[in-house]
Design a protein around this motif. Structure first.
Motif, PDB file in Angstrom:
ATOM      1  N   LYS A  11     -18.346  -6.886   3.145  1.00 34.57           N
ATOM      2  CA  LYS A  11     -18.267  -6.045   3.279  1.00 34.57           C
ATOM      3  C   LYS A  11     -18.681  -5.010   2.386  1.00 34.57           C
ATOM      4  CE  LYS A  11     -14.955  -9.214   1.975  1.00 34.57           C
ATOM      5  NZ  LYS A  11     -14.703 -10.523   1.586  1.00 34.57           N
ATOM      6  N   PHE A  12     -19.744  -5.102   1.739  1.00 38.48           N
ATOM      7  CA  PHE A  12     -20.665  -5.213   0.387  1.00 38.48           C
ATOM      8  C   PHE A  12     -20.992  -3.440   1.935  1.00 38.48           C
ATOM      9  CE2 PHE A  12     -24.364  -3.615  -1.642  1.00 38.48           C
ATOM     10  CZ  PHE A  12     -23.479  -3.058  -3.019  1.00 38.48           C
ATOM     11  N   GLN A  13     -22.095  -3.720   2.530  1.00 40.95           N
ATOM     12  CA  GLN A  13     -23.191  -3.325   3.280  1.00 40.95           C
ATOM     13  C   GLN A  13     -22.211  -2.131   3.903  1.00 40.95           C
ATOM     14  OE1 GLN A  13     -25.058  -5.888   6.164  1.00 40.95           O
ATOM     15  NE2 GLN A  13     -26.307  -6.950   4.339  1.00 40.95           N
ATOM     16  N   ALA A  14     -20.742  -2.360   4.741  1.00 38.06           N
ATOM     17  CA  ALA A  14     -19.953  -1.801   5.154  1.00 38.06           C
ATOM     18  C   ALA A  14     -19.683  -0.608   4.308  1.00 38.06           C
ATOM     19  CB  ALA A  14     -18.999  -2.179   6.019  1.00 38.06           C
ATOM     20  N   PHE A  15     -19.800  -1.231   3.052  1.00 37.93           N
ATOM     21  CA  PHE A  15     -18.640   0.246   2.261  1.00 37.93           C
ATOM     22  C   PHE A  15     -20.510   0.603   1.771  1.00 37.93           C
ATOM     23  CE2 PHE A  15     -20.024   0.663  -2.883  1.00 37.93           C
ATOM     24  CZ  PHE A  15     -18.593   2.088  -2.922  1.00 37.93           C
ATOM     25  N   LEU A  16     -21.313  -0.006   1.508  1.00 37.83           N
ATOM     26  CA  LEU A  16     -22.560   1.195   1.523  1.00 37.83           C
ATOM     27  C   LEU A  16     -22.502   2.326   2.836  1.00 37.83           C
ATOM     28  CD1 LEU A  16     -25.442  -1.497   0.173  1.00 37.83           C
ATOM     29  CD2 LEU A  16     -23.609   0.453  -1.140  1.00 37.83           C
ATOM     30  N   LEU A  17     -22.358   1.807   4.314  1.00 35.30           N
ATOM     31  CA  LEU A  17     -22.067   3.081   5.107  1.00 35.30           C
ATOM     32  C   LEU A  17     -20.730   4.169   4.613  1.00 35.30           C
ATOM     33  CD1 LEU A  17     -22.162   2.911   7.806  1.00 35.30           C
ATOM     34  CD2 LEU A  17     -20.760   1.851   9.109  1.00 35.30           C
ATOM     35  N   GLY A  18     -19.438   3.302   4.397  1.00 36.15           N
ATOM     36  CA  GLY A  18     -19.039   4.807   4.262  1.00 36.15           C
ATOM     37  C   GLY A  18     -19.351   5.657   2.901  1.00 36.15           C
ATOM     38  N   LEU A  19     -20.224   5.210   2.050  1.00 35.44           N
ATOM     39  CA  LEU A  19     -20.755   5.943   0.843  1.00 35.44           C
ATOM     40  C   LEU A  19     -21.625   7.170   1.900  1.00 35.44           C
ATOM     41  CD1 LEU A  19     -20.707   6.674  -1.903  1.00 35.44           C
ATOM     42  CD2 LEU A  19     -22.444   4.817  -2.118  1.00 35.44           C
TER      43      LEU A  19
END
Length: 65
Positions: A11-19
């Motif tokens: 989930k954190f890695q996906a958040f970084l992708l969105g960022l």
């Protein structure tokens, strides 16, 4: 939860992708529509994964000995 554990989270890695998509909008001129699509997909993934994780935790608690 410590920072190394959080960094390994999908989930954190996906958040970084969105960022990264938002940052690319400003750096390389990614269109607003493309950023909206990427952030929408990331948000959907994070919410879905959170629901799934909650279901796993509930199943663990309800498991009969």
């Amino acid at each position: 939860m410590k920072l190394p554990e959080i960094a390994k989270s999908k989930k954190f890695q996906a958040f970084l992708l969105g960022l990264l998509a938002v940052i690319c909008k400003h750096l390389i001129g990614l269109s607003d529509e493309d950023v909206t699509k990427i952030v929408g997909l990331v948000g959907t993934y994070v919410i879905g994964q959170g629901i799934s994780d909650n279901g796993k935790a509930a199943a663990e608690l309800n498991r009969l000995p």
